[in-house]
Scaffold this motif. Structure first.
Motif, PDB file in Angstrom:
ATOM      1  N   PRO A  69       8.175  26.785  27.498  1.00 42.85           N
ATOM      2  CA  PRO A  69       7.329  27.804  26.857  1.00 42.85           C
ATOM      3  C   PRO A  69       8.070  29.080  26.495  1.00 42.85           C
ATOM      4  CG  PRO A  69       6.232  26.873  28.784  1.00 42.85           C
ATOM      5  CD  PRO A  69       7.651  26.401  28.820  1.00 42.85           C
ATOM      6  N   LYS A  70       9.208  29.340  27.140  1.00 41.90           N
ATOM      7  CA  LYS A  70       9.991  30.535  26.851  1.00 41.90           C
ATOM      8  C   LYS A  70      10.752  30.414  25.535  1.00 41.90           C
ATOM      9  CE  LYS A  70      10.802  31.754  31.721  1.00 41.90           C
ATOM     10  NZ  LYS A  70      10.268  33.131  31.665  1.00 41.90           N
ATOM     11  N   GLY A  71      10.918  29.192  25.051  1.00 41.40           N
ATOM     12  CA  GLY A  71      11.654  28.983  23.807  1.00 41.40           C
ATOM     13  C   GLY A  71      13.159  29.054  23.951  1.00 41.40           C
ATOM     14  N   THR A  72      13.658  29.030  25.192  1.00 41.57           N
ATOM     15  CA  THR A  72      15.103  29.081  25.432  1.00 41.57           C
ATOM     16  C   THR A  72      15.705  27.694  25.269  1.00 41.57           C
ATOM     17  OG1 THR A  72      14.772  30.847  27.051  1.00 41.57           O
ATOM     18  CG2 THR A  72      16.898  29.722  27.086  1.00 41.57           C
ATOM     19  N   PRO A  73      16.725  27.533  24.441  1.00 42.60           N
ATOM     20  CA  PRO A  73      17.333  26.210  24.274  1.00 42.60           C
ATOM     21  C   PRO A  73      17.983  25.727  25.564  1.00 42.60           C
ATOM     22  CG  PRO A  73      18.645  27.885  23.151  1.00 42.60           C
ATOM     23  CD  PRO A  73      17.379  28.559  23.584  1.00 42.60           C
ATOM     24  N   VAL A  74      17.923  24.409  25.762  1.00 37.66           N
ATOM     25  CA  VAL A  74      18.446  23.781  26.972  1.00 37.66           C
ATOM     26  C   VAL A  74      19.378  22.636  26.602  1.00 37.66           C
ATOM     27  CG1 VAL A  74      17.851  22.419  29.025  1.00 37.66           C
ATOM     28  CG2 VAL A  74      16.441  24.373  28.370  1.00 37.66           C
ATOM     29  N   ILE A  75      20.516  22.570  27.271  1.00 38.66           N
ATOM     30  CA  ILE A  75      21.398  21.411  27.209  1.00 38.66           C
ATOM     31  C   ILE A  75      21.387  20.778  28.593  1.00 38.66           C
ATOM     32  CG2 ILE A  75      23.750  20.556  26.881  1.00 38.66           C
ATOM     33  CD1 ILE A  75      24.267  22.851  24.981  1.00 38.66           C
ATOM     34  N   PHE A  76      20.974  19.520  28.669  1.00 35.71           N
ATOM     35  CA  PHE A  76      20.946  18.834  29.951  1.00 35.71           C
ATOM     36  C   PHE A  76      22.341  18.351  30.333  1.00 35.71           C
ATOM     37  CE2 PHE A  76      16.242  18.116  30.010  1.00 35.71           C
ATOM     38  CZ  PHE A  76      16.045  18.477  31.335  1.00 35.71           C
ATOM     39  N   ILE A  77      22.599  18.343  31.630  1.00 39.60           N
ATOM     40  CA  ILE A  77      23.830  17.783  32.185  1.00 39.60           C
ATOM     41  C   ILE A  77      23.436  16.546  32.976  1.00 39.60           C
ATOM     42  CG2 ILE A  77      25.855  18.239  33.620  1.00 39.60           C
ATOM     43  CD1 ILE A  77      25.142  21.267  33.283  1.00 39.60           C
ATOM     44  N   THR A  78      23.943  15.396  32.581  1.00 39.30           N
ATOM     45  CA  THR A  78      23.503  14.149  33.199  1.00 39.30           C
ATOM     46  C   THR A  78      24.678  13.335  33.726  1.00 39.30           C
ATOM     47  OG1 THR A  78      23.625  12.799  31.184  1.00 39.30           O
ATOM     48  CG2 THR A  78      21.612  14.066  31.525  1.00 39.30           C
ATOM     49  N   ALA A  79      24.356  12.405  34.626  1.00 38.91           N
ATOM     50  CA  ALA A  79      25.368  11.488  35.150  1.00 38.91           C
ATOM     51  C   ALA A  79      25.762  10.489  34.071  1.00 38.91           C
ATOM     52  CB  ALA A  79      24.838  10.763  36.375  1.00 38.91           C
ATOM     53  N   LYS A  80      26.928   9.878  34.248  1.00 37.52           N
ATOM     54  CA  LYS A  80      27.525   9.029  33.221  1.00 37.52           C
ATOM     55  C   LYS A  80      26.613   7.896  32.779  1.00 37.52           C
ATOM     56  CE  LYS A  80      31.716   6.395  32.183  1.00 37.52           C
ATOM     57  NZ  LYS A  80      33.047   5.975  32.688  1.00 37.52           N
ATOM     58  N   ASN A  81      25.938   7.243  33.715  1.00 38.83           N
ATOM     59  CA  ASN A  81      25.165   6.041  33.385  1.00 38.83           C
ATOM     60  C   ASN A  81      23.664   6.285  33.289  1.00 38.83           C
ATOM     61  OD1 ASN A  81      27.513   4.381  33.400  1.00 38.83           O
ATOM     62  ND2 ASN A  81      27.459   4.348  35.637  1.00 38.83           N
ATOM     63  N   SER A  82      23.243   7.544  33.243  1.00 38.53           N
ATOM     64  CA  SER A  82      21.806   7.849  33.277  1.00 38.53           C
ATOM     65  C   SER A  82      21.226   7.941  31.870  1.00 38.53           C
ATOM     66  CB  SER A  82      21.563   9.146  34.050  1.00 38.53           C
ATOM     67  OG  SER A  82      22.014   9.035  35.370  1.00 38.53           O
ATOM     68  N   LEU A  83      21.159   6.811  31.179  1.00 38.19           N
ATOM     69  CA  LEU A  83      20.601   6.796  29.827  1.00 38.19           C
ATOM     70  C   LEU A  83      19.141   7.223  29.839  1.00 38.19           C
ATOM     71  CD1 LEU A  83      20.730   6.162  26.813  1.00 38.19           C
ATOM     72  CD2 LEU A  83      20.248   3.762  27.366  1.00 38.19           C
ATOM     73  N   ASP A  84      18.393   6.754  30.824  1.00 37.27           N
ATOM     74  CA  ASP A  84      16.978   7.113  30.897  1.00 37.27           C
ATOM     75  C   ASP A  84      16.800   8.621  31.029  1.00 37.27           C
ATOM     76  OD1 ASP A  84      16.322   4.465  30.709  1.00 37.27           O
ATOM     77  OD2 ASP A  84      15.971   4.181  32.854  1.00 37.27           O
ATOM     78  N   ASP A  85      17.668   9.259  31.817  1.00 38.82           N
ATOM     79  CA  ASP A  85      17.586  10.708  31.976  1.00 38.82           C
ATOM     80  C   ASP A  85      17.853  11.417  30.660  1.00 38.82           C
ATOM     81  OD1 ASP A  85      17.023  10.418  34.628  1.00 38.82           O
ATOM     82  OD2 ASP A  85      19.010  10.986  35.357  1.00 38.82           O
ATOM     83  N   ARG A  86      18.837  10.932  29.911  1.00 42.70           N
ATOM     84  CA  ARG A  86      19.174  11.574  28.636  1.00 42.70           C
ATOM     85  C   ARG A  86      18.024  11.448  27.644  1.00 42.70           C
ATOM     86  NH1 ARG A  86      24.140   8.845  29.631  1.00 42.70           N
ATOM     87  NH2 ARG A  86      23.985   7.497  27.807  1.00 42.70           N
ATOM     88  N   VAL A  87      17.448  10.264  27.568  1.00 44.44           N
ATOM     89  CA  VAL A  87      16.324  10.048  26.648  1.00 44.44           C
ATOM     90  C   VAL A  87      15.134  10.911  27.054  1.00 44.44           C
ATOM     91  CG1 VAL A  87      14.656   8.365  25.820  1.00 44.44           C
ATOM     92  CG2 VAL A  87      17.061   7.734  26.020  1.00 44.44           C
ATOM     93  N   ARG A  88      14.845  10.932  28.343  1.00 44.36           N
ATOM     94  CA  ARG A  88      13.706  11.730  28.830  1.00 44.36           C
ATOM     95  C   ARG A  88      13.929  13.204  28.551  1.00 44.36           C
ATOM     96  NH1 ARG A  88      11.606  12.081  35.140  1.00 44.36           N
ATOM     97  NH2 ARG A  88       9.895  13.560  34.758  1.00 44.36           N
ATOM     98  N   GLY A  89      15.136  13.676  28.778  1.00 43.25           N
ATOM     99  CA  GLY A  89      15.432  15.085  28.540  1.00 43.25           C
ATOM    100  C   GLY A  89      15.255  15.473  27.083  1.00 43.25           C
ATOM    101  N   LEU A  90      15.734  14.639  26.172  1.00 43.31           N
ATOM    102  CA  LEU A  90      15.589  14.920  24.741  1.00 43.31           C
ATOM    103  C   LEU A  90      14.124  14.899  24.325  1.00 43.31           C
ATOM    104  CD1 LEU A  90      18.599  12.834  23.371  1.00 43.31           C
ATOM    105  CD2 LEU A  90      18.431  15.330  23.471  1.00 43.31           C
ATOM    106  N   ARG A  91      13.362  13.975  24.875  1.00 42.20           N
ATOM    107  CA  ARG A  91      11.937  13.907  24.551  1.00 42.20           C
ATOM    108  C   ARG A  91      11.175  15.118  25.083  1.00 42.20           C
ATOM    109  NH1 ARG A  91      10.790   7.411  25.628  1.00 42.20           N
ATOM    110  NH2 ARG A  91      11.510   6.725  23.554  1.00 42.20           N
TER     111      ARG A  91
END
Length: 217
Positions: A69-91
């Protein structure tokens, strides 16, 4: 000045990110768990958040719901094999993700892209006695315009945005020419030799043995 919050519980990684970003001209603060990060976000305004997924106290996804809600851009840092985390974060609205382990150059490039997307980077870079107008694509030294070829300008901008970072010849070529580096090519060396003379960086744009070049400022 760009203010970045690094939310990462692994201190060696957090320290590496902070050091690299500070050398590139950013102001950084670090939080080592989700609760600490939430407190900092409540008290201060940041231009970008680098957010680990797996955090003590409050995980990255829960914290993302607070940041969005603050409108601050976020870049997630994920583990090498965590595809689900990357997809969830982008969504959930993250602008990008960085996979651990990562290279410093990748970190700086992804941060730069997101900040430019949000028009948070300055239009002018002042470094090593130069003033670089990134909108007009002009370079001045001591008030005088320096005439550069498009490739020389792109190389200059690459180093200006990555001060103190040793850049491989292959990396410079691929970033500037947008194609694979031809084995044994001297193209990068020739362009940098000319660039050094034009901008007066003979003592700043240094050769790094078996690697490439580094800009000392």
């Amino acid at each position: 000045m760009i203010h970045i919050l690094i939310v990462e519980d692994e201190r060696p990684i957090s320290n590496l990110m902070k050091l690299s970003l500070k050398r590139a001209g950013y102001t950084c603060l670090c939080a080592y768990d989700g609760a600490e990060a939430a407190d900092m976000l409540e008290k201060q305004t940041f231009d970008l958040v680098l957010l680990d997924v797996m955090l003590p106290e409050i995980d990255g996804f829960t914290l993302m719901e607070y940041i969005k809600p603050k409108g601050t851009p976020v870049i997630f840092i994920t583990a090498k094999n965590s595809l689900d985390d990357r997809v969830r974060g982008l969504r959930m609205g993250a602008e990008d993700y960085i996979v651990k382990p990562f290279e410093v150059l990748e970190l700086l490039a992804r941060v730069d892209v997101v900040l430019r997307r949000y028009r948070k980077t300055g239009a002018t870079i002042e470094i090593g006695g130069l003033v670089i107008d990134t909108v007009g694509m002009q370079v001045r030294r001591n008030g005088e315009t320096v005439c550069l070829t498009p490739k020389e300008y792109d190389i200059l901008l690459l180093f200006a945005r990555n001060p103190g970072v040793a850049l491989y010849r292959e990396t410079i070529y691929e970033r500037v020419w947008n194609e694979d580096f031809p084995y044994g090519s001297k193209t990068v060396d020739l362009h940098i030799q000319r660039l050094r003379k034009k901008v007066g960086w003979e003592d700043r744009l240094l050769s790094v043995s078996k690697v490439g070049y580094r800009l000392e400022v």
